[in-house]
Design an enzyme around this catalytic site. Sequence first.
Site, mmCIF file in Angstrom:
data_model
loop_
_atom_site.group_PDB
_atom_site.id
_atom_site.type_symbol
_atom_site.label_atom_id
_atom_site.label_comp_id
_atom_site.label_asym_id
_atom_site.label_seq_id
_atom_site.Cartn_x
_atom_site.Cartn_y
_atom_site.Cartn_z
ATOM 1 N N ASP A 114 0.861 -1.179 0.000
ATOM 2 C CA ASP A 114 0.000 0.000 0.000
ATOM 3 C C ASP A 114 0.895 1.225 0.000
ATOM 4 O O ASP A 114 1.978 1.209 0.582
ATOM 5 C CB ASP A 114 -0.897 0.015 1.251
ATOM 6 N N ASP A 131 -7.000 -1.574 -4.303
ATOM 7 C CA ASP A 131 -7.991 -1.211 -3.285
ATOM 8 C C ASP A 131 -8.986 -0.194 -3.851
ATOM 9 O O ASP A 131 -10.198 -0.299 -3.634
ATOM 10 C CB ASP A 131 -7.326 -0.611 -2.052
#
Length: 163
Positions: A114, A131
Amino acid sequence: MLAAVAVLIYVFDLVTKYLVVEYLEKDPPVVVVPDVLVINVIRNSGAAFSIGTGMTIIFTIIATAVVIAIIRTARQLRSMPWGITLGLLLGGAFGNLTDRIFRAPAPFQGHVVDFMQVFPATGFPIFNVADSAIVCGGILAVFLAWRGYQIDGTRETGAEKDG
């Protein structure tokens, strides 16, 4: 359409993760737009928003099931909006599943990369392209279902819903 969107999201996710791991992972966070966007590379063993940290194998199984369900559903697909929706979900699921299968610390237990953090002062979670695609696909799925659009290309009206 489903395949094109899924491939586009998957490739964009892989390329962005490769670039941030290769060039930014060991560096301090990079401020792109002050108070709005920061590139802050982390490894996430949980799901979106770091929920379920340490349950990587469970999320790997869930992501695999989602991929299989989307591929099976694609046989009935006759709707362009649903094709885009399922493409977003499939591309995002494949992107994070690739991390879970192939990244450290071990096969099928990998941590997802991330790196995007919006409005960092708010503590908003760090996320990635996959995401974002999953969230957008989920929102679009709810909207399409709410408006009565079916995967087979038909549209259910309010009178049909009421029986």
